[in-house]
Write an enzyme that holds these catalytic residues in place. Sequence first.
Site, PDB file in Angstrom:
ATOM      1  N   GLN B 312       0.872  -1.169   0.000  1.00  0.00           N
ATOM      2  CA  GLN B 312       0.000   0.000   0.000  1.00  0.00           C
ATOM      3  C   GLN B 312       0.910   1.219   0.000  1.00  0.00           C
ATOM      4  O   GLN B 312       2.079   1.130   0.394  1.00  0.00           O
ATOM      5  CB  GLN B 312      -0.894  -0.001   1.234  1.00  0.00           C
ATOM      6  N   ASP B 347      -4.481   8.664   4.294  1.00  0.00           N
ATOM      7  CA  ASP B 347      -3.021   8.582   4.173  1.00  0.00           C
ATOM      8  C   ASP B 347      -2.568   7.391   3.338  1.00  0.00           C
ATOM      9  O   ASP B 347      -1.376   7.209   3.115  1.00  0.00           O
ATOM     10  CB  ASP B 347      -2.377   8.520   5.571  1.00  0.00           C
ATOM     11  N   ASP B 383       1.508  -8.148   5.079  1.00  0.00           N
ATOM     12  CA  ASP B 383       0.465  -7.369   5.723  1.00  0.00           C
ATOM     13  C   ASP B 383      -0.827  -7.420   4.903  1.00  0.00           C
ATOM     14  O   ASP B 383      -0.796  -7.200   3.689  1.00  0.00           O
ATOM     15  CB  ASP B 383       0.971  -5.917   5.828  1.00  0.00           C
ATOM     16  N   ASN B 384      -1.935  -7.727   5.553  1.00  0.00           N
ATOM     17  CA  ASN B 384      -3.243  -7.707   4.896  1.00  0.00           C
ATOM     18  C   ASN B 384      -3.274  -8.385   3.522  1.00  0.00           C
ATOM     19  O   ASN B 384      -3.754  -7.798   2.546  1.00  0.00           O
ATOM     20  CB  ASN B 384      -3.713  -6.258   4.716  1.00  0.00           C
ATOM     21  N   GLU B 412      -0.602 -12.231   7.265  1.00  0.00           N
ATOM     22  CA  GLU B 412      -1.259 -11.496   8.337  1.00  0.00           C
ATOM     23  C   GLU B 412      -2.674 -11.165   7.898  1.00  0.00           C
ATOM     24  O   GLU B 412      -2.987 -10.059   7.512  1.00  0.00           O
ATOM     25  CB  GLU B 412      -0.478 -10.215   8.674  1.00  0.00           C
ATOM     26  N   LYS B 525       2.616   2.204  17.137  1.00  0.00           N
ATOM     27  CA  LYS B 525       2.438   2.363  15.695  1.00  0.00           C
ATOM     28  C   LYS B 525       2.597   3.822  15.279  1.00  0.00           C
ATOM     29  O   LYS B 525       2.891   4.111  14.125  1.00  0.00           O
ATOM     30  CB  LYS B 525       1.048   1.864  15.267  1.00  0.00           C
ATOM     31  N   TYR B 526       2.377   4.759  16.246  1.00  0.00           N
ATOM     32  CA  TYR B 526       2.368   6.183  15.876  1.00  0.00           C
ATOM     33  C   TYR B 526       3.396   7.012  16.633  1.00  0.00           C
ATOM     34  O   TYR B 526       3.429   8.214  16.492  1.00  0.00           O
ATOM     35  CB  TYR B 526       0.967   6.774  16.103  1.00  0.00           C
TER      36      TYR B 526
END
Lengths: 665, 665
Positions: B312, B347, B383-384, B412, B525-526
């Site tokens: 992504q 985002d 991921d995903n 995942e 994560k942030y």
Amino acid sequence: MPDDQVDGRRRVVVECVRPQIDCGEFAIKRVVGESVVVEASVFADGHDQVACHLLYWCEYDKAVQRSPMEPIGNDRWRGEFPVLRVGRYEYTIEGWIDRFQTWRSDFAKRIAAGQDVHVDLLIGAQIIQDVAARAIGKDADLFRRSIVRLRDKDDQESGKNAALDLELLHAVQRYPERHLVTPYEKRLGVVVDREKARFSTWYEIFPRSCSPEPGRHGTLLDCAARLPYIASMGFDVVYLPPIHPIGHTFRKGRNNSISAQPDDVGSPWAIGSEQGGHTSVHPKLGTLEDFRKFISSAKEYGLEVALDIAFQCTPDHPYVKQHREWFRKRPDGTIQFAENPPKLYQDIFPLDFEAPEWHALWMELKEVFLFWIGQGVRIFRVDNPHTKPFLFWQWIIDGIKEQYPDVLFLAEAFTRPHVMYRLAKVGFSQSYTYFSWRNTKQELTDYFRELTQSEVREYFRPNLWPNTPDILPEFLQVGGRPAFMVRYILAATLGSSCGIYGPAFELCENTPYEPGSEEYLNSEKYELKHRDLDSPGSLRDFIARINRIRKHNPALQSDRNLRFHKTDNPSLICYSKATDDLSNIIIVIVNLDSFHNQTGWVDLDLDSLGLDATHAFQVHDLLGEGRYLWQGARNFVELIPESLPAHILHVRRWVRTETDFDYYL
Amino acid sequence: MPDDQVDGRRRVVVECVRPQIDCGEFAIKRVVGESVVVEASVFADGHDQVACHLLYWCEYDKAVQRSPMEPIGNDRWRGEFPVLRVGRYEYTIEGWIDRFQTWRSDFAKRIAAGQDVHVDLLIGAQIIQDVAARAIGKDADLFRRSIVRLRDKDDQESGKNAALDLELLHAVQRYPERHLVTPYEKRLGVVVDREKARFSTWYEIFPRSCSPEPGRHGTLLDCAARLPYIASMGFDVVYLPPIHPIGHTFRKGRNNSISAQPDDVGSPWAIGSEQGGHTSVHPKLGTLEDFRKFISSAKEYGLEVALDIAFQCTPDHPYVKQHREWFRKRPDGTIQFAENPPKLYQDIFPLDFEAPEWHALWMELKEVFLFWIGQGVRIFRVDNPHTKPFLFWQWIIDGIKEQYPDVLFLAEAFTRPHVMYRLAKVGFSQSYTYFSWRNTKQELTDYFRELTQSEVREYFRPNLWPNTPDILPEFLQVGGRPAFMVRYILAATLGSSCGIYGPAFELCENTPYEPGSEEYLNSEKYELKHRDLDSPGSLRDFIARINRIRKHNPALQSDRNLRFHKTDNPSLICYSKATDDLSNIIIVIVNLDSFHNQTGWVDLDLDSLGLDATHAFQVHDLLGEGRYLWQGARNFVELIPESLPAHILHVRRWVRTETDFDYYL
């Protein structure tokens, strides 16, 4: 890159399609008027909504029809189609991303969240425009109007309402987009038979024993005179053991003795003499014309004739002279006779399906079927199919059903489970079963769950026989008349197809050849019989009543609907059958002990019967004529071997209460 | 006639071959050194005996090897072959009538029945002669001698003995006839991975939080300094979230807030900026060379690096400028950002796998994997994956494993069951699971039976995570330190692969963002994190002990061997794992209640453990160090949340008794 044939953008998966036998190698079976319910896992990556169609077509017109599938949870989808003609159908599935549904459901969430949707309205308008390109008439008008409203910048409220309009949704669903569609890779088959494949009641009889004079060899015409008697018991198939000339070399005498006396008639399954083989009629039974007459007479009484096909030859069979190449030779030059070492059957030469000339053999044997089809036969009981190759049966049944889709085949295979099931897969319409040796509650429950609730039910149609000329089960030998009643009740209510070998059955003949044997003493296989059909103990009326119950209650004419219910007594078995719409519900409780009265509580699964624990319901015993008022799952029963070995209860849902009176309202 | 290609004399059926995934569409999975046990139904019409071989070959040499299958009853046959190399194997089956065995067993029955066998001896001689034509050396001599004896009219006794000679039987079996052989129509695949695919212990860590100074952005080299700590706990895979440049457009702030502050670091999964995309290293983490150094350092500590692949892009990703055609455009000309309505992720721009230019997109994404493989990565955590097409994954994983068969992929995907299983079928080596949300005895038992005892185990390898940066389960939020112990014991003993997101896990961080949320408060994560690894409550030693137990007990390194045993207390779960040869047996009993002591009786299935109820056996608690003398199925346990929440019992079969002393004999 994947195969150039495959568009990598095809995001939908179609998998785990059921029913499906051996990865689609074999067809499932249905009868005319039934429907095929198909389930599949259909899903895609991501959050997009998918849609799928069940596609089906009949071999006659090949026109593909579509039926939308509905989600039933956990990515499983269900669709259904009716089979309206005898013959072969096929089905498959297509799945795709449903762009409009995806957009619409997202849109509704955005509205609920109060988000700005002005771009989403434009996206929706574009999707509708793509749909509109395929639409005509009123729908096209609706699409045009909707697009205008979705694109109206000055009146977003109107656009929002138009977007979520149910009429629009339904109109869009009439023009499925099927963009980047995933076709399921297999076409699955359905063999559709006439109804008798599912619901039939058989009576096996030796015509040569039908003479009214003791000692005279009976004829087909004598047997025709027996038809009213058979019909009066409610049977609809009359099955004759082979009617062909019987060999004399190594002919078996009475009680299967090695040396026959000059007047011994031999076994009907020892086929072939200088008088003919598989397409001839035994001269003592009559002529081919007599046989055709027999078929006509039977028809008048609502009976269909099933003929025995036993592909084996005596040493006297014409094939032995004309086609020595179809038999296996031994090093001493003799033809190999049948054996199951150490048992020897010198009176039988098996056909050699490994012979280099197998092509010609197959063709000839197919001709035997076609010959009898030409005489009007449409049901064949095939003797020992498990001793001939599966490929052979598949070829012969496929070929015959292509030409005569109404022909039915009953496999007489008493052998290992995989072999029996394989014969059903390759095409046999019905099959004998292990029912003859399943006596206890546990045995019956386990076996009939396997037959009716597992995948087996898609291709194997049981035909239940409490006795055959080869099988006099121990239960009948020791249990007397009540045992015969119990076994017929079980056969006729556990199975939508059943049969008896008569008149041995209704007259409760139960003497074995010797202790431990399942052969009859003085078996009709080797001698003529003369019987008193009016003997006082005959079960004739009892059988007639059971068969009437079967005929009047559609619930008993299918097997998929069988459900077992608990009882607290191992001698009491309880099960039910109900039509899909629950308009006809039958609960059967049988006392499996033919010696003692048994009492106990049955514990009904009310949900499966659509019954409400808070309302009383009436059950009417179609066998004993009693009527009982029951409520809730647990109910008490008492069953008496001699007089009332079972209840066959017809459930009448509504018991009148005060609320049924007008003045109550 | 059947198809001209098919010999109608082929009488053997091979069906129902297991394992087999979706009719052979997908391969099963194994690791090097395991064996593949294959079962099939193999039978023929009639009484003849059949024989069958399991055929298998490795993609490298393609040389077909054969392994005879053995009957296991009811027409089922079993065979087995070892997989000795990483890569792809295939297997299939051939069946045929075993003429010699059939003749031999019939012959023995004839002898027993005292029948004349002089012709049978000649038949046997002929069969042996056919075999002899293919034989060489000693065997050929034996056949010649046997034929002479079988054909000797003057000494039938010698012929009989020769015919039934076991040495002859074994010799004949070395030259299978395979006349009219039936090949199973499918070739079934096996993907053979290295051992880590089955047994792995993962530690997820954010390199940017590894700085020794609070507030400074950690680097890959800081993270390398953490490797001894990670290795000391016994992990063997260190998994890094994406290490690429992070976008700034719509960057998320602390606690996922919409507007980031200037010093907010952003989410590692928001990939791409003007500093690069999926093949670049975030400048603040270091350089590509630092990354390669990190891999080398890890290797020194026995750790392998797993890299996160998240396909992504942020609006700042180079692809957005260079390949606008790979993104979906909205009617207003903007690129469609990610959403799961009503949630919006401005985002993130998802890649459009339905774009007409999908070919080029696929090629590019494969290059991303190849790039990191070039840097030395052999494990990818994807991921995903469930938001990208299955066909894409199948193509990419097949392609990469063809070139690099040692590469492993962890999916995942936390999504619906069919989707998760499909990802495993198309090639993912390991998969995340629902373990995070399975807490009760019933939930755990049902789910792990599905994973380890159904067909799922053939292709889906669970990797159990008690926590991830996205998932702080309620059980951990409320249960305190004992809950963390329980969940790690379960993960590490129910699953042969497991992992934790650290140091959040070993430090028992358990404050959710808000009640009802599974997000961490002040999620890593942030933002950057700085932690005291030496805090007294750390589970570091506890985890190290568990991982040591895993390493020393092969029983815990596989999942197929999981068996549940009864307990009489719903808070106590008991299960065992044992090696196939029962040389290593572990019984685990866990107190699922992290608040109260629980006592109860476990009821072991002794048979499955190869234990004898009449002999005492010692169990050694590898966790609590207790040793207990148990006998029989029922044994009492007491487990205490804070100090001993579980037993991990090593079964020592033999307890010495007087019979072990020499003088007893």
